[in-house]
Structure formats: C-alpha cells, structure tokens
Design a protein around this motif. Sequence first.
Motif, PDB file in Angstrom:
ATOM      1  N   ILE A   1     -12.699   6.366   2.852  1.00  0.00           N
ATOM      2  CA  ILE A   1     -13.384   5.069   2.797  1.00  0.00           C
ATOM      3  C   ILE A   1     -12.605   4.106   1.914  1.00  0.00           C
ATOM      4  N   ALA A   2     -12.197   4.580   0.736  1.00  0.00           N
ATOM      5  CA  ALA A   2     -11.504   3.696  -0.204  1.00  0.00           C
ATOM      6  C   ALA A   2     -10.193   3.197   0.406  1.00  0.00           C
ATOM      7  N   ALA A   3      -9.429   4.117   1.008  1.00  0.00           N
ATOM      8  CA  ALA A   3      -8.123   3.732   1.545  1.00  0.00           C
ATOM      9  C   ALA A   3      -8.278   2.726   2.676  1.00  0.00           C
ATOM     10  N   VAL A   4      -9.240   2.987   3.582  1.00  0.00           N
ATOM     11  CA  VAL A   4      -9.416   2.077   4.711  1.00  0.00           C
ATOM     12  C   VAL A   4      -9.944   0.728   4.226  1.00  0.00           C
ATOM     13  N   TYR A   5     -10.843   0.784   3.234  1.00  0.00           N
ATOM     14  CA  TYR A   5     -11.422  -0.459   2.740  1.00  0.00           C
ATOM     15  C   TYR A   5     -10.349  -1.342   2.103  1.00  0.00           C
ATOM     16  N   PHE A   6      -9.593  -0.746   1.181  1.00  0.00           N
ATOM     17  CA  PHE A   6      -8.586  -1.564   0.493  1.00  0.00           C
ATOM     18  C   PHE A   6      -7.432  -1.901   1.418  1.00  0.00           C
TER      19      PHE A   6
ATOM     20  N   ALA B   1       0.829  -1.205   0.000  1.00  0.00           N
ATOM     21  CA  ALA B   1       0.000   0.000   0.000  1.00  0.00           C
ATOM     22  C   ALA B   1       0.863   1.254   0.000  1.00  0.00           C
ATOM     23  N   ILE B   2       2.029   1.190   0.658  1.00  0.00           N
ATOM     24  CA  ILE B   2       2.895   2.363   0.709  1.00  0.00           C
ATOM     25  C   ILE B   2       3.422   2.651  -0.689  1.00  0.00           C
ATOM     26  N   VAL B   3       3.835   1.594  -1.384  1.00  0.00           N
ATOM     27  CA  VAL B   3       4.312   1.755  -2.762  1.00  0.00           C
ATOM     28  C   VAL B   3       3.182   2.331  -3.614  1.00  0.00           C
ATOM     29  N   LEU B   4       1.995   1.763  -3.424  1.00  0.00           N
ATOM     30  CA  LEU B   4       0.830   2.223  -4.185  1.00  0.00           C
ATOM     31  C   LEU B   4       0.577   3.711  -3.943  1.00  0.00           C
ATOM     32  N   ALA B   5       0.713   4.143  -2.661  1.00  0.00           N
ATOM     33  CA  ALA B   5       0.460   5.548  -2.333  1.00  0.00           C
ATOM     34  C   ALA B   5       1.423   6.455  -3.093  1.00  0.00           C
ATOM     35  N   PHE B   6       2.706   6.037  -3.197  1.00  0.00           N
ATOM     36  CA  PHE B   6       3.673   6.849  -3.943  1.00  0.00           C
ATOM     37  C   PHE B   6       3.330   6.846  -5.438  1.00  0.00           C
TER      38      PHE B   6
ATOM     39  N   ALA C   1      -4.292   6.784   6.613  1.00  0.00           N
ATOM     40  CA  ALA C   1      -5.025   5.676   5.985  1.00  0.00           C
ATOM     41  C   ALA C   1      -4.562   5.461   4.547  1.00  0.00           C
ATOM     42  N   VAL C   2      -4.360   6.561   3.806  1.00  0.00           N
ATOM     43  CA  VAL C   2      -3.883   6.439   2.425  1.00  0.00           C
ATOM     44  C   VAL C   2      -2.505   5.784   2.410  1.00  0.00           C
TER      45      VAL C   2
END
Lengths: 320, 347
Positions: free
Chosen positions: A303-308, A13-18, A254-255
């Motif tokens: 919502i999206a960040a917490v859900y995924f 998720a961290i990679v995805l956030a970048f 969360a993101v």
Amino acid sequence: MSDLSGGFRRNSAIVLAFVVAGVLFLFGSIYAVDFASVAHIRTILITASFTGFVGVGQTLCMLTGGIDLSIPSVLAGAALVTANLANGVTSRLTWVIPLVLVAGILVGLLNGLGVAYAGVPPIIMTLGMSGAIQGLLLIYTNGGFASSPPESIVNFVTGDTVGIPNVVLVWAVISAVTIIGLSWAVFGRKLYAVGTNPVAAFLAGINVRRILLVPYAVSGLTAALAGVLLLGFYGQAFTDMGNDFLFSSAIAVAVGGASILGGRGHYVGTIAGAIVLTLITADLDVLSLGTAAVDIAYGIILIAAVYFGGRKLGRRRVAS
Amino acid sequence: MSGPDIVTAPSLDYPTGTPPNEASPRRPHSISSARRAQANLQLLMPYVYVFVLTVAILILDPRLLVGPGALGAFFSLVAPLAFVAFGQTLALLTRGVDLSVGGVISLVTALLATHLNAKGPLIGLEVLAVIAIGVIIGWLNGLMIVLTGMQPFIVTLATWSIADGIAFAVLPIEGGTVSPTLINALSGAILGIPKSVLIVVGLFGLWFVVRRTRFIRDIVAIGSDESRSNLLGVPVRRQKVRAYIACAALAALAGIYLTVQAQSGSPDAGDQFILNSIAAVVLGGASIFGGKGSAASSIVGAIAFLLIPDLVFALGLTSYWSIFFQGFILIVAVTFNSAVQSRARTT
C-alpha cells in the motif's frame, strides 16, 4: 545514458528503494553479528534473485497496467514437470528444460491472448489460468509432489563460479537483457508507449495488442525459469512452492517505483525491490518475527509503495 | 493506418484504469432495448448452467443430489460461497474487485476456532465481533480506494496479505475448537428443510428486496459511468465505501458458516474463495466492467460452479479434475463475457 525511457533516470523512487535497502541492511547488521557476513549476504542475494526472476515478467505486465497472478502456478508447474520428466537423469535436462520454458511461454501467451484480444481484465484471466494449471498439476503428479531432481541441477543452483553464486550470475545476465530490452530496444519504447497511453500508442502506429502479448509471454518464461532453478534450490517440487512469489513479485515491482497504472517504472527498480523484500524478511527474522509478520509487512509495504509511487505521477488517477 | 476504429479496440478498455476514450456507448440512457434484452439473457444463463449440470449428474449418478442428506450437504458447500458471491457482486458492480475476502474468511475462521469460541449466549457477541472485523477491513478497503485513487485489486491484495498474516499469527495451522452453541445454531434443519438451503434461498431472496434500493441503484450507476454519476449527484465515494464494507461483512458471514461447517479454523481457509467468488459472479452473467449484475444470478452461478466437482465425481474422474475445470470454466466464461461486453460497448 540520456536515452533511458519511461522514467528510470527521472524516477527518484528507484534511488529511494536502494536507500531503503541500505537502511534495512544497516539495521540488520546492528542487530545481529553475522548479518553482514559474506555467507549471509550470499544468502540474501540468492533469495532475492528468485524474486528477481519472476519480477522480470511482473515488471513488464505492470508496465502495461496489468498483473500476472498465475506466476505461482507456472513456477510450481515448471518445477514439478522438470522433476518428473528428468526423473533424476541429468542428460534428460537438455530437452526437459527447453520444453518447460517453452511451456511457460505458451501459458503466458494464453494469458496475453485473453488480455490483449478478448479484453479480459488481467487479474481475472491470470487467476483463472492459475486455477486451471493447479488442477492439471495435481492430475499430472497425482497429488502435487516430486522429489529427487537430477544432481546436476542441484549442484548448479547451489554452486559458485569465480566465487559468485551461479543463481546470482544468472540473475545478472537476465537483468542485463531486461534493462537493455526496456531502455535501448524498440520493444521497450513501444511497451512504455502502450503502458502510458494505449490510444496514443495506437495512433502512433503501434500494434497495441501484439505488444500486450509480450509481457505475459515473458512472465510465463521467467516464472518457469524460476521454477526450474527453485527445484534445484529446494531439492524437491510441490504445488505450493510458488505461493510466496504472488505477493513478492508484485510488491518488488511496486517498491521499485513502478506505477500500477502502467507506463512508469523500470526493472532496475524491481531489482532494488527484490533486495528490499528479502532484507525485510531477514530483518524480521533477526527480530524473531515469523511468517505472520512478513505477510502483514508485505501488505503494508505494498500500500505504501503504490500510494507514494502514485503521488509522484501527478494527477493520473484511476476511475475505479 | 489500417486498423479498427479506436473505440472498438478492446485492448484499450483495460490497460490503464481509465478507458481513455470513455465515449457515449456505455451511458445507461443509451442502452438500446435490444442490448438490455441481451444483458438480461446473460443474467439468465446461470439457471441454464445449473439445469444442464443437474440433469447430467442425475443421469450419471443421482445419489449425489437426491440421496438422504445429499441436498443439505451440497447446500452447506454453497452457503459460504453464496455469501462471498453476493459481496463480490457488489464490488464488481462498482467496477472494482475485492481480493481481501480470502483474508477476511481466514481471519474469521482462525478467531472463531481459538479466542472466540464461548459456549452459551456469549458467542452471540463474539459473532458480532468478527462481523465488525469484516466491516472494519471493508471500510479500510473502501476508504483507501476512494481517497487515494489506488486500484481496488492492489488495495485488496494488500489487505488480503495483512489479514492472512493476522490469521496466521492467531492460528498457525488448521485446528482449534469451535463453540458448540454456534455449531448447533447453524447446522441441522428447520421443519425438515436443511438450514443451509434456507440460508442460500434467503440470500437469493434478499437480492430482490435490496436491488431497488438507493444503494444498489447508485453502485450500478457508478459502475456504468463514475464521472457521470458524480455529476448527477450520486454520492460516489460514500456508496463505494459501503459496497466494500458490505462485501467484507458478507465474507465474514461466510467465514462464520465455514467455521461451523469444518468445525475448525484454518489460516488459509479463505484463499480458494477469491477465485471461486469471482467465478460465481462471472458465471452469474455480471459484467466484469461494472454496472451490470445480479447477486441472485451470482448465487445461481455459485451453485453451477459447485456442481462441477459433483459432475467430475459422477464421471469417475479424480477430484483434481474439478480444480482444473473450475479454473478453466472461469477463463472460458470471462473470455466470452469480455468479448460480448466489448462488442456491446462499441455497437
């Protein structure tokens, strides 16, 4: 690097956030000519750094499954008290700033005591604290506004060192301390242990309550620091100045891939989250969409960040 | 290892959503009569608060409560909070919380002060429309909570932000005009009794009508022990969604009343109701760990909460002190509440 705990390395998720930050930046650059200019990148980083400051405390709180809703009040309080006590005199800052930061820690400790020792749900404890501080600030400032901070603080916040904005440098230092604290210090290990499973942590001999105090104390400190710097950035202080950071700090965490249930996540993710949020605001600005769109976008992203983020955790679910 | 028995560590109750050691003490059937008496005592405490505050105010400055129109004016402040506190009680009973009430109220006031302010009978339909908006937001809250397993405070934090954003788009600053028909319908008095008093008394009485229903008994069971309720055949998901729908619909009703009272709309009118409604419920003696509470007590808690500004005024302090005291009292009440609850859960 094999020693990183709590899913920094494992957390895609961290990679995805970048990656998302990169996409948002590209989008803005295509739409607006000067989006990728040095001046605009500087603005983005400076804006993101304020979310980054309060994000330190919020990351730690959320790693233990809690949240700090008193950040806006503590932030505004630090700015108001600094402006009032310094009263435009630079030399006073040498005692005013430490005093304000200590006050921030004390407020955080009160939150932590309620959460860790009395067993109050963090959301209610920090909400009540926020209200009480708002009241005190209004009484103290008689209306909640203070202007003309010392010149030096304005110069520092808006100034550069070797071409890099000072605020961004402060953020870099704080990020380094936080990352070391979470990944390499014993404290970090204990925090993840408590966040993942307090019973197991307790059985492993960790003083769960004492560890639970720390995130709230740190959050008080980083919110106060953000307030002092934001005072220099705005050139004035007012009671509502921290309101945006209630959502932005929680959403940045969360993101950045942290689990709201605690135990999973890292400040590295929050850094990405702070940049993503700033870029979203900048992109919406490019599209001529204002505050309303930002609020709506924040809600959807949360919502999206917490859900995924939650789905990656496997089967750990909340009862409520 | 020196330390208390695992179950007695209150810090273990909250940090990770599911208490890892959900042992028997919280099961409804094992509540001893002594503890039930203690629970009932807590639900009576708000009446004591109201009595003490009223006496104090009557001694210091009786005009605040007994002057001409004073009672109606006071209850017009209580009425919107009574609606929200009723709904928030339902959310807390399921062991959740609803932060989106703030967004719902703001959105309702913004709409009623701009697009939905018809004169005449058409306003009836428009009022139904804003209630429907509340129902939809509550339904979305409930659905996301039961289907994704996300924590209620995160879901409702997000919908709060979204509803606030829409409210801000509808009405960027406080203002607008409100339907005179709606204002006439909700202000004034019937047979000399202010309508605000009738609304609050009506909501208070409503609890005693609904508390024996299947819905309330189910959400109390869910809040006490969700997995056990599930095993016993309680439709957990459906009832939780209903609780959030009811909560948001009641927030919409609060928004309607607030619009009439202010005779304008505001994109941040609702934000204060988040803290205030939770405070009213906590002062009302409901457990913040779910499964115990009474909307009637929460309404009395709301009255106590709103007497604080009057007391501050009677004491000759600036109104800012009441903001401090309201936050402070929430902290004190919730700390006391948690301490009692965690002891009750482990003895």
